[in-house]
Design an enzyme around this catalytic site. Sequence first.
Site, short mmCIF file in Angstrom:
data_model
loop_
_atom_site.label_atom_id
_atom_site.label_comp_id
_atom_site.label_asym_id
_atom_site.label_seq_id
_atom_site.Cartn_x
_atom_site.Cartn_y
_atom_site.Cartn_z
CG HIS A 8 -12.61 17.40 -7.89
ND1 HIS A 8 -13.21 16.86 -9.14
CD2 HIS A 8 -12.21 16.44 -7.09
CE1 HIS A 8 -13.20 15.28 -8.95
NE2 HIS A 8 -12.35 15.11 -7.93
CD GLN B 21 -6.07 6.97 -4.30
OE1 GLN B 21 -5.14 7.51 -3.99
NE2 GLN B 21 -7.45 6.91 -4.26
CB SER C 183 -18.39 10.24 -8.62
OG SER C 183 -17.67 9.37 -8.92
P1 AMP Z 1 -10.95 12.26 -6.06
O1 AMP Z 1 -10.31 12.99 -7.21
O2 AMP Z 1 -12.02 11.29 -6.38
O3 AMP Z 1 -9.77 11.59 -5.11
O4 AMP Z 1 -11.61 13.43 -5.03
C1 AMP Z 1 -10.72 14.37 -4.69
C2 AMP Z 1 -11.44 15.17 -3.74
O5 AMP Z 1 -12.53 15.75 -3.80
C3 AMP Z 1 -11.69 14.27 -2.29
O6 AMP Z 1 -11.60 14.75 -1.20
C4 AMP Z 1 -13.16 14.01 -2.65
O7 AMP Z 1 -14.04 13.59 -1.50
C5 AMP Z 1 -13.50 15.42 -3.05
N1 AMP Z 1 -15.00 15.29 -3.73
C6 AMP Z 1 -14.99 14.23 -4.97
N2 AMP Z 1 -16.40 14.23 -5.46
C7 AMP Z 1 -17.10 15.37 -4.48
C8 AMP Z 1 -18.42 15.85 -4.58
N3 AMP Z 1 -19.51 15.41 -5.03
N4 AMP Z 1 -18.72 16.87 -3.50
C9 AMP Z 1 -17.57 17.14 -2.60
N5 AMP Z 1 -16.20 16.86 -2.83
C10 AMP Z 1 -15.82 15.86 -3.61
#
Ligand code: AMP
Length: 281
Positions: A37, A61, A187
């Site tokens: 993030h 979602q 993640s």
């Molecule tokens: P989320 O909180 O999982 O919805 O992620 C928020 C944003 O962060 C989304 O655009 C994801 O694709 C991005 N994101 C999550 N994990 C990663 C990562 N390991 N590398 C780059 N971007 C990420």
Amino acid sequence: MTPIQSLKILREQLSQRKTANLSIGFVPTLGALHEGHMSLIKQANEQCDVTVCSIFLNPTQFDEKSDFDKYPKPLEKDLQLLQENDCTICFTPSIAEVYPQGQFLDKPYELGRVEHILEGSTRPGHYQGVAQVVHRLLEMVSPDVLFLGQKDFQQVKIIEQMIQQEQLAVRVQMCPIIREEDGLAMSSRNVRLTEKERAIANELFLTLQKCKEHHHRFTVKELQQWAVASLNANPLIEVDYIEFFDAETFVPVHTINKNSTVVVLGAIFLGSIRLIDNVII
Ligand code: AMP
């Protein structure tokens, strides 16, 4: 850093900056923030004058209520990370603030075939919920640039489709995947892996990477069969899919030629945790 919960205060803070002609970069998240993030925050800081990050665990979602309930919520730690990375504003709206008319979608988004394949095939309604929340957050923040991670490649395609359909004036910037030292894509769900599961969780990335390395020597079908079999050979892993798509059109490919960019996407189950990853060939 003090998070802003109300739309009224967010609008006041942003309107001053918009009047001063400052550009706004926006990073929507579900929280439980990590270096992945933060890479989006850093890109937003580089490209825009003001960076807004939202932390909103969007109920629409999540197809499984238990996944929603179990999602980690370390807000204090998240705020500290955002502060350390010079994020300008953190927006943490309530469900009522995001959905004042209720969570029900009057009219579904026309997301086309991409909605129902790969991630969409096992998670009904997931991408409608993603389109709904990103649309709503874009209305609230009105950014110039939206920063999204390649980690969720299919999600980027869905959001681009929604933006085009709704004719929103925002540019999408896709940012590269940030990985742990052993290659596992960062993640928020990784903290739920057991020690044994974590030790082999990078197998997905290593396998996708091998598909990239060997794509000159084998057909797409051979690569796919090898990848599925070699991952499934590990008793802790169950493959959901390994698929090859054109990275621009997001149409499945059967051959890889020099003139197109292909992305190989994969999803596996490690116990009850589902991991996704992708590599651009
Ligand atoms: P989320 O909180 O999982 O919805 O992620 C928020 C944003 O962060 C989304 O655009 C994801 O694709 C991005 N994101 C999550 N994990 C990663 C990562 N390991 N590398 C780059 N971007 C990420």
